[in-house]
Design a protein around this motif. Structure first.
Motif, PDB file in Angstrom:
ATOM      1  N   GLY A   1     -16.285  31.817  68.503  1.00 18.03           N
ATOM      2  CA  GLY A   1     -17.340  30.869  67.822  1.00 18.03           C
ATOM      3  C   GLY A   1     -17.219  31.442  66.431  1.00 18.03           C
ATOM      4  O   GLY A   1     -17.468  30.480  65.748  1.00 18.03           O
TER       5      GLY A   1
ATOM      6  N   LEU B   1     -14.397  29.818  64.872  1.00 19.23           N
ATOM      7  CA  LEU B   1     -14.791  28.429  64.423  1.00 19.23           C
ATOM      8  C   LEU B   1     -15.638  27.912  63.436  1.00 19.23           C
ATOM      9  O   LEU B   1     -15.534  27.120  62.577  1.00 19.23           O
ATOM     10  CB  LEU B   1     -15.247  27.565  65.612  1.00 19.23           C
ATOM     11  CG  LEU B   1     -14.287  27.377  66.939  1.00 19.23           C
ATOM     12  CD1 LEU B   1     -14.923  27.022  68.060  1.00 19.23           C
ATOM     13  CD2 LEU B   1     -13.157  26.551  66.550  1.00 19.23           C
ATOM     14  N   THR B   2     -16.612  28.936  63.227  1.00 17.37           N
ATOM     15  CA  THR B   2     -17.761  28.879  62.112  1.00 17.37           C
ATOM     16  C   THR B   2     -16.777  28.966  60.841  1.00 17.37           C
ATOM     17  O   THR B   2     -17.209  28.420  59.941  1.00 17.37           O
ATOM     18  CB  THR B   2     -18.767  29.766  62.389  1.00 17.37           C
ATOM     19  OG1 THR B   2     -19.477  29.669  63.694  1.00 17.37           O
ATOM     20  CG2 THR B   2     -19.909  29.731  61.220  1.00 17.37           C
TER      21      THR B   2
ATOM     22  N   CYS C   1     -13.936  28.425  60.315  1.00 18.76           N
ATOM     23  CA  CYS C   1     -13.034  27.348  60.281  1.00 18.76           C
ATOM     24  C   CYS C   1     -13.876  26.083  59.685  1.00 18.76           C
ATOM     25  O   CYS C   1     -13.341  25.056  59.250  1.00 18.76           O
ATOM     26  CB  CYS C   1     -12.392  26.862  61.620  1.00 18.76           C
ATOM     27  SG  CYS C   1     -11.389  28.057  62.133  1.00 18.76           S
ATOM     28  N   ASP C   2     -15.104  26.001  59.910  1.00 20.98           N
ATOM     29  CA  ASP C   2     -15.896  25.078  59.598  1.00 20.98           C
ATOM     30  C   ASP C   2     -16.134  24.874  58.026  1.00 20.98           C
ATOM     31  O   ASP C   2     -16.360  23.830  57.590  1.00 20.98           O
ATOM     32  CB  ASP C   2     -17.325  24.878  59.917  1.00 20.98           C
ATOM     33  CG  ASP C   2     -18.061  23.611  60.188  1.00 20.98           C
ATOM     34  OD1 ASP C   2     -17.439  22.544  60.200  1.00 20.98           O
ATOM     35  OD2 ASP C   2     -19.228  24.014  59.932  1.00 20.98           O
ATOM     36  N   ARG C   3     -15.734  25.779  57.296  1.00 21.07           N
ATOM     37  CA  ARG C   3     -15.941  26.023  55.757  1.00 21.07           C
ATOM     38  C   ARG C   3     -14.720  25.129  55.038  1.00 21.07           C
ATOM     39  O   ARG C   3     -13.750  25.574  55.466  1.00 21.07           O
ATOM     40  CB  ARG C   3     -16.218  27.329  55.512  1.00 21.07           C
ATOM     41  CG  ARG C   3     -17.560  28.025  55.781  1.00 21.07           C
ATOM     42  CD  ARG C   3     -17.990  29.297  55.062  1.00 21.07           C
ATOM     43  NE  ARG C   3     -16.755  30.276  55.156  1.00 21.07           N
ATOM     44  CZ  ARG C   3     -16.549  31.223  55.912  1.00 21.07           C
ATOM     45  NH1 ARG C   3     -17.804  31.065  56.845  1.00 21.07           N
ATOM     46  NH2 ARG C   3     -15.733  32.112  56.169  1.00 21.07           N
TER      47      ARG C   3
ATOM     48  N   PRO D   1     -20.628  18.464  68.046  1.00 23.90           N
ATOM     49  CA  PRO D   1     -19.863  18.032  66.942  1.00 23.90           C
ATOM     50  C   PRO D   1     -19.683  19.528  66.009  1.00 23.90           C
ATOM     51  O   PRO D   1     -20.394  20.222  65.946  1.00 23.90           O
ATOM     52  CB  PRO D   1     -20.798  17.206  66.187  1.00 23.90           C
ATOM     53  CG  PRO D   1     -22.108  17.482  66.777  1.00 23.90           C
ATOM     54  CD  PRO D   1     -22.002  18.228  68.206  1.00 23.90           C
ATOM     55  N   MET D   2     -18.687  19.384  65.195  1.00 25.76           N
ATOM     56  CA  MET D   2     -18.396  20.300  64.216  1.00 25.76           C
ATOM     57  C   MET D   2     -17.452  19.607  63.099  1.00 25.76           C
ATOM     58  O   MET D   2     -16.509  19.048  63.184  1.00 25.76           O
ATOM     59  CB  MET D   2     -17.776  21.304  64.779  1.00 25.76           C
ATOM     60  CG  MET D   2     -17.296  22.583  63.617  1.00 25.76           C
ATOM     61  SD  MET D   2     -16.503  24.042  64.551  1.00 25.76           S
ATOM     62  CE  MET D   2     -18.077  24.693  65.277  1.00 25.76           C
ATOM     63  N   ARG D   3     -18.166  19.548  61.974  1.00 22.96           N
ATOM     64  CA  ARG D   3     -17.710  18.616  60.924  1.00 22.96           C
ATOM     65  C   ARG D   3     -17.459  17.173  61.380  1.00 22.96           C
ATOM     66  O   ARG D   3     -16.359  16.480  61.105  1.00 22.96           O
ATOM     67  CB  ARG D   3     -16.637  19.310  60.305  1.00 22.96           C
ATOM     68  CG  ARG D   3     -16.889  20.477  59.517  1.00 22.96           C
ATOM     69  CD  ARG D   3     -15.644  20.991  58.511  1.00 22.96           C
ATOM     70  NE  ARG D   3     -15.116  19.914  57.839  1.00 22.96           N
ATOM     71  CZ  ARG D   3     -13.930  20.049  57.315  1.00 22.96           C
ATOM     72  NH1 ARG D   3     -13.007  20.793  57.637  1.00 22.96           N
ATOM     73  NH2 ARG D   3     -13.512  18.924  56.524  1.00 22.96           N
TER      74      ARG D   3
ATOM     75  N   CYS E   1     -15.907  19.873  68.618  1.00 26.16           N
ATOM     76  CA  CYS E   1     -15.668  21.316  68.397  1.00 26.16           C
ATOM     77  C   CYS E   1     -14.279  21.562  69.132  1.00 26.16           C
ATOM     78  O   CYS E   1     -13.307  22.364  68.340  1.00 26.16           O
ATOM     79  CB  CYS E   1     -16.807  22.252  68.610  1.00 26.16           C
ATOM     80  SG  CYS E   1     -17.219  22.346  70.614  1.00 26.16           S
TER      81      CYS E   1
ATOM     82  N   HIS F   1     -11.632  19.998  67.252  1.00 31.47           N
ATOM     83  CA  HIS F   1     -11.594  20.814  65.793  1.00 31.47           C
ATOM     84  C   HIS F   1     -10.812  22.070  65.837  1.00 31.47           C
ATOM     85  O   HIS F   1      -9.845  22.573  64.959  1.00 31.47           O
ATOM     86  CB  HIS F   1     -13.191  21.161  65.170  1.00 31.47           C
ATOM     87  CG  HIS F   1     -13.148  21.714  63.975  1.00 31.47           C
ATOM     88  ND1 HIS F   1     -12.949  23.046  63.701  1.00 31.47           N
ATOM     89  CD2 HIS F   1     -13.311  21.145  62.652  1.00 31.47           C
ATOM     90  CE1 HIS F   1     -13.070  23.404  62.372  1.00 31.47           C
ATOM     91  NE2 HIS F   1     -13.394  22.085  61.703  1.00 31.47           N
TER      92      HIS F   1
ATOM     93  N   ASP G   1      -7.223  22.872  63.832  1.00 33.54           N
ATOM     94  CA  ASP G   1      -7.296  24.066  63.266  1.00 33.54           C
ATOM     95  C   ASP G   1      -6.003  25.070  63.373  1.00 33.54           C
ATOM     96  O   ASP G   1      -5.482  25.573  62.610  1.00 33.54           O
ATOM     97  CB  ASP G   1      -8.474  24.968  63.127  1.00 33.54           C
ATOM     98  CG  ASP G   1      -8.749  25.797  61.950  1.00 33.54           C
ATOM     99  OD1 ASP G   1      -8.975  25.128  60.754  1.00 33.54           O
ATOM    100  OD2 ASP G   1      -8.570  26.977  61.898  1.00 33.54           O
TER     101      ASP G   1
END
Length: 805
Positions: free
Chosen positions: A18, A21-22, A24-26, A519-521, A525, A528, A532
């Motif tokens: 997690g 992934l966080t 990766c979200d940036r 969802p993520m971006r 997820c 995503h 990634d």
């Protein structure tokens, strides 16, 4: 406590995922623009002076930024960038509305276009204001319209409608008498032809030609049309009219033929690897018995080795049915098999088709030259590898040829899972795609084959990542049918193993489907994460085959991590769903599903022989003690036990005969006659037991042995029991105990000789009657005969163990 630690470890791993992934979200800062991607056609036709709404839609992408796991990285859309649209020739009168725009959060920007009043080609340049060297040119042809473009027809037949070009003047009036030139620039075969190469427009400004397609080809036809009227100054550069034709039979045969070669290659590669490494299966099996993590690694290793999760699962059901594995150990192996099967998908997702024919040549040559079984297995593996990729190439080529057909696109759009902007994935379509994947795999009975087909469909453009991943989830559910079929005639624990396999895949699919709606971006997820860790941006259609394979791998790895702490719970649930039934709980050692793995089949036969030898010895011991103590056992009881041993003999012999029909190594072929001799030795022990029981029943004397004689006989029986135990252990566990048995046999022979000498002394001293003396001699002789058969079995067990490992 162990379960708690395992659960905490899994939780920590998920938290780490997690956090990753966080991260990766940036979106990376300071992105450099690299290219403009056009979503609308590069050449568009429209009436002069008309306004085309949102005629241009473009996306600005950055240079590739490496992901967490390195690789080539992915390009990112750049938001807030200023784009300008300039006419290449200001005199043409064409302009964009507005002339400037700013990219949105997705890096896209749209423009409407007002065409100039003139006839012919007009150009607009889209320019990135911050990097003017990054630009894209769009062409608009004013005064020209197409009709019946991108028609689809049957091969060998004219298209249903003629290809039509309509010319209009700037004032809207039709242009009559203008020559339009047509050229068949591209076709899938060689027999396609146009009815005319040049046509003058009629009074309505229309010029038409018909196209007859090649009867043996499937694919796209490209007809270039060009207006050239020098007298009136009407000119255009060539523009393209497309047509599609399909030879249904050839396409079906091509796809199914490619799939058949793919499956055959996979089977051949599996058999070759099995032939090379099959003898190591028992070593892996011994490793499995340590703990659940070891079982998972063993399942992964075996499946990666033999390239078939179905084969591993069927083998596991066979292990359970043969009493070689417990339910919890088998569940661990099944978990590992799900990870191991992803190797095939990963392999076929790489572009290795150039190695197909060299591998086929080398593999065929190896099969013709090789004489040793190991070398033949290696050659078969290489040939299977080549056929696997050759079949994949055939499938991909056929599917690519029909990937732009509207009829095919409509079929796949019927279960398209692409969400609408701002909306989640349509749940009904997701379930439909999962159902299609499940049905496909149940029919083919190979998830690797359907994964390969899914990758081929994705690479051809017929499937997007949104739809391909749910189909992959369905493939994992469908593969459970093989284990279910294999367990139908098996014991209760084997059926529980098949049920655990099904529950694991169904529950895991449920978890991933749930993640589709987290969802993520703006994307699920799970997708995503897939995007990634894989090179290319799959949401732009880049490298989709690798993304599908990676989704398959992450799905199985995630499920194993989540469910490993609950293996005990899953086993408990399966035991309650399929409760024990007295008639079906017997252990069946001679598992027919293992005959295709001779080393394991031999090991199972050894286990069955161990039980048979143990039963024969217990029968003999019962008869000997009854004879020794003057309390004969009922002959009917011994006969029943002897009949059971005879039945075991027949079953083992039948099993070994079936095994001789399989492909065996020299060592394995030599071991089968040895095993048959051992079976006969065990049967002779029960025969001797029956003779002793009958002799004891006919004995009339009621006198007892002396104390010394009883002690000597008891010592002999204890030694014989030790020999029987060592023999059973050598067969049951595959241990090399022949030397240990030989040492104990020597001790027993010395004791037997001393006992006979003591017996003579007692007779001479009158301490023993002749009647009891005869019984003493018979008991000692019977023990020696029985031990001789046990020693024969033990001495041969070392050879059997070597052949089964």
């Amino acid at each position: 406590m162990t379960h708690v630690k395992t659960a905490l470890s899994a939780l920590a791993l998920l938290l780490l995922t997690g956090l990753l992934l966080t991260g990766c979200d940036r979106v990376p800062k300071g992105l450099e623009p690299e290219k403009l991607v056009l979503f609308t056609p590069e050449t568009q036709l429209a009436p002069s002076g008309s306004v085309q709404t949102n005629a241009i839609r473009v996306e600005l992408l950055s240079r590739a930024v490496r992901g967490l796991l390195g690789g080539k990285g992915s390009a990112h859309p750049i938001a807030g960038a200023r784009l300008t649209v300039e006419p290449a020739d200001s005199a043409s009168g064409i302009r964009a509305i507005p002339a400037e725009g700013v990219t949105d959060a997705g890096g896209t920007c749209s423009f409407s276009v007002e065409l100039g009043k003139g006839f012919g080609d007009h150009y607009l340049d889209i320019v990135c204001a911050d990097a003017p060297e990054i630009r894209r040119r769009v062409r608009f042809v004013a005064g020209v319209a197409l009709a019946n473009n991108r028609q689809e027809g049957a091969s060998g037949q004219p298209l249903p409608k003629p290809l039509r070009v309509t010319l209009t003047a700037p004032d809207g009036a039709p242009v009559a008498g203008a020559p339009v030139y047509f050229t068949l620039a591209r076709q899938p075969g060689k027999a396609g032809k146009l009815s005319k190469s040049s046509v003058k427009t009629d009074a309505a400004g229309v010029a038409e030609v018909t196209l007859k397609t090649d009867p043996d080809a499937t694919g796209r036809y490209e007809v270039r049309a060009e207006v050239a009227d020098c007298e009136r100054g009407l000119h255009t550069r060539p523009f393209v009219i497309e047509a599609l034709s399909m030879c249904v039979m050839r396409t079906v045969i091509g796809v199914l033929g490619g799939l058949a070669i793919f499956i055959f290659g996979m089977t051949l590669m599996s058999e070759g690897l099995h032939q090379v490494a099959g003898n190591r299966m028992k070593t892996v099996l011994a490793y499995v018995t340590r703990n659940r993590v070891a079982a998972i690694f063993a399942g992964t290793f075996v499946t990666a080795l033999i390239q078939s999760s179905s084969a591993t699962t069927v083998m596991t059901v066979g292990f359970v049915n043969a009493g070689l594995l417990s339910l919890q150990q088998a569940i661990g192996v099944v978990f590992g098999a799900n990870i191991g099967t992803t190797v095939t998908g990963q392999m076929v997702s790489f572009k290795l088709d150039g190695l197909a024919l060299p591998a086929i040549i080398a593999g065929t040559a190896g099969l013709l030259i090789a004489r040793r079984a190991t070398w033949q297995g290696s050659a078969r593996t290489l040939l299977g590898f080549g056929l696997l990729f050759f079949g994949m190439t055939l499938m991909s080529d056929e599917l690519k040829s029909v990937s732009t057909f509207p009829s095919f696109i409509r079929v796949f759009q019927s279960f398209d899972c692409t969400p609408q902007p701002g909306q989640p994935m349509p749940f009904g379509a997701v379930l439909g795609a999962i159902g299609i994947g499940t049905l496909m795999t149940m029919l083919v009975q190979s998830s690797s084959a359907t994964i390969g087909l899914t990758i081929a469909l994705a690479n051809s453009g017929l499937l997007n990542i949104w739809t391909a991943v749910p189909i992959v989830l369905g493939d994992n559910i469908g593969t459970t049918i093989t284990a279910i079929l294999a367990s139908l005639n098996a014991n209760r624990t084997a059926r529980q193993t098949a049920a655990a396999h099904s529950m694991f895949n169904v529950l895991g699919t449920g978890v991933i489907v749930g993640l589709f709606y987290v969802p993520m971006r703006g994307v699920p997820c799970f997708l995503h994460l897939v995007n990634d860790v894989t090179s290319g941006n799959v949401f732009l259609g880049e490298n989709i085959g690798r993304h599908v394979a990676m989704a398959h791998t992450l799905f199985n790895v995630t499920n194993v991590v989540l469910m490993t702490p609950f293996i005990g719970t899953l086993a408990w649930l399966c035991e309650h769903l399929i409760p024990a039934k007295k008639a079906t709980t017997a252990t069946v050692h001679l598992e027919k599903n293992l005959l295709n793995t001779p080393s394991l089949a031999l090991f199972c036969a050894m286990r069955a022989l161990a039980d048979m030898t143990d039963s024969a010895w217990r029968t003999a011991e019962l008869a000997l003690r009854g004879y020794k103590d003057g309390k004969p056992v009922k002959v009917s009881d011994i006969e029943a036990m002897e009949d059971e041993v005879d039945r075991n003999q027949g079953e083992i012999m039948d099993y070994l005969v079936q095994l001789t029909r399989k492909e065996l190594s020299e060592q394995q072929a030599a071991a089968i006659p040895v095993l048959m001799h051992c079976v006969n030795d065990a049967e002779r022990i029960s025969d001797l037991a029956l003779l002793i029981a009958r002799r004891a029943e006919a004995q009339t004397t009621s006198s007892r042995f002396s104390k010394d004689a009883l002690e000597e006989l008891e010592t002999l029986l204890e030694k014989a029991t030790t020999i029987a135990g060592l023999t059973h252990e050598s067969l049951q566990d595959g241990r090399f105990l022949a030397k240990a048995v030989g040492i104990v046999v020597e001790d027993l022979e010395k004791l037997a000789h001393a006992s006979m000498q003591g017996h003579v002394d007692r007779l001479q001293k009158g301490l023993c009657t002749p009647e009891r003396g005869l019984v003493f001699v018979e008991v000692v002789g019977a023990v020696e005969n029985i031990v001789r058969h046990l020693e024969n079995i033990a001495q041969r067990s070392d050879q059997l163990t070597e052949a089964a490992t």
